[in-house]
Write an enzyme that holds these catalytic residues in place. Structure first.
Site, PDB file in Angstrom:
ATOM      1  CB  CYS A   1    -104.300  22.268   5.526  1.00  0.00           C
ATOM      2  SG  CYS A   1    -102.902  21.205   5.076  1.00  0.00           S
TER       3      CYS A   1
ATOM      4  CG  HIS B   1    -101.436  13.791   1.819  1.00  0.00           C
ATOM      5  ND1 HIS B   1    -102.789  13.527   1.861  1.00  0.00           N
ATOM      6  CD2 HIS B   1    -101.326  15.141   1.555  1.00  0.00           C
ATOM      7  CE1 HIS B   1    -103.465  14.645   1.642  1.00  0.00           C
ATOM      8  NE2 HIS B   1    -102.599  15.630   1.447  1.00  0.00           N
TER       9      HIS B   1
ATOM     10  CB  CYS C   1    -105.343  17.992   0.977  1.00  0.00           C
ATOM     11  SG  CYS C   1    -103.805  18.268   0.084  1.00  0.00           S
TER      12      CYS C   1
END
Length: 412
Positions: free
Chosen positions: A396, A366, A92
């Site tokens: 994160c 996302h 991510c």
């Protein structure tokens, strides 16, 4: 040390990341990447032969997202063949890391003009939990040393450990939807947003597809928690589960499952890119900076809880910048799950009116490898709109990591 200036930032709208449902899901990921690269070239009258490198983040580097997406997207965008490209994976955190690496190459004096960004089409992802890269049955040593469950199970585990209620997480999710709706209505994303076209020139998507402005607290409260069944899904012939991976490291933990589709990040497709330049190159080519890179940092934390590194990453990047929390005008913490943002605000005792002011991934989605670059562009746009100075972005990443960056708005 030379500075790295942000000249421009752009991104696609985020489309629902499901085949047959999302407006971008029928496209090739190279086309999403080329959309933002072409926009940067056109908007800034780039001589693409002078682009030293293109650094892209893409997490799921399989199938059509494999094969160095940065280079292929540049060729698809009509860039000169001299413009090289590389694609990286920090899960991510890839879209922040791509910017950090591009900035570092400029600040070292090795390069003058670099594009950083990312692309992720989550509509390409598989649905079998046993295919998770963290459940590798061939590396038992790593699993025994650092068990790594599914991120949603980690989010529930953290909420349990921190005693953060579902009500608090749902309230944050509702706020995210409301803020995103207000930002869209106010045109706050318009400067960065570029439409995605089909091959025939028709518009595939020119607006955010994922937000649900009709969301209510009552509706969120009715949603069933998502990760209880997944925690007990058999991942191998021996019956191993994600829950067992958590209890391997935290044997007394009884997980309270509180996350669901409404307070977790949206599954979407999207791409983003930023144009970075050295001051010498920018001034020689009449490029006006919009911002500059102040500091960058990387931090690791527990791979088993996976999502806890943003707070120490923020502290580390602040120390590198010589700044205090009170110096930061705006924070962007990716809403991978509501607990990540909620813990970030609580642990740092932040003013909530400075955090994710235009909503976050729970409302907007996302696109994993692109999100960090999206957030850097978002915070730059909002600093300009408000007349703020400093923005801090972190998120994160799987494996228990978090990259971070602080940018400063520049009146070019």
């Amino acid at each position: 040390m030379p500075e790295a200036w942000i000249i421009d930032a752009c991104r696609t709208p985020r489309g629902i990341g499901k085949k047959g449902k999302g407006a971008l899901a029928h496209l090739h990921p190279q086309h999403l990447g080329s959309t933002v690269l072409a926009a940067l070239a056109e908007r800034n009258n780039l001589n693409t032969a002078e682009v030293d490198d293109i650094v892209f983040g893409t997490s799921w580097q399989r199938g059509t997202q494999g094969g160095d997406l940065a280079r292929m997207a540049a060729l698809d965008a009509g860039y000169d063949i001299k413009a090289s490209g590389v694609t990286l994976d920090r899960f991510c955190g890839s879209g922040i890391t791509s910017v950090n690496i591009a900035a570092a190459s400029i600040m070292s004096g090795m390069e003058d003009l670099v594009i950083a960004g990312g692309c992720e089409m989550m509509s390409l992802y598989g649905s079998d939990p046993s295919q998770s890269p963290f459940m590798d049955n061939d590396n038992l040593h790593l699993r025994e040393l650092h068990p790594q469950p599914h991120q949603g199970v980690c989010a529930d585990a953290i909420a349990t450990i921190e005693n953060i209620s579902r009500e608090a997480l749902d309230a944050l999710a509702y706020e995210s939807q409301q803020r995103a709706a207000a930002a869209i209505a106010g045109g706050y994303f318009d400067r960065s947003l570029v439409p995605v076209l089909n091959a025939d020139g028709s518009v595939a998507l020119d607006r955010e597809e994922f937000p649900r402005s009709e969301t209510t607290l009552e509706g969120l409260a009715e949603l069933k928690a998502s990760f209880g069944a997944l925690a007990d899904y058999p991942l191998n012939e021996q019956g191993g589960t994600y829950r067992q991976l958590v209890t391997q490291a935290y044997p007394d933990l009884v997980i309270n499952h509180v996350h669901h589709a409404g307070n977790s990040s949206g599954v979407v497709d999207g791409a983003a890119a930023l144009l970075l330049a050295s001051p010498d190159y920018a001034q020689a080519h009449d490029m006006k900076p919009r911002g500059r890179i102040v500091a960058m940092a990387n931090m690791g934390d527990s791979p088993t809880l996976m999502l806890n590194a943003p707070v120490p990453a923020a502290k580390k990047v602040l120390a590198k910048a010589g700044l205090e929390l009170g110096d930061i005008d705006l924070f962007e913490i990716n809403e991978a799950f509501a607990v990540v943002a909620e813990k970030f605000v609580r642990d740092l005792d932040l003013d909530r009116d400075k955090v994710n002011v235009n909503g976050g991934a729970m409302a907007l989605g996302h696109p994993i490898g692109a999100t960090g670059s999206v957030l850097i562009g978002t915070v730059l746009d909002e600093l300009e709109r408000r007349g703020g100075r400093y923005g801090l972005v972190t998120m994160c990443a799987a494996g228990g990591m978090a990259p971070a960056i602080i940018i400063e708005r520049v009146d070019g």
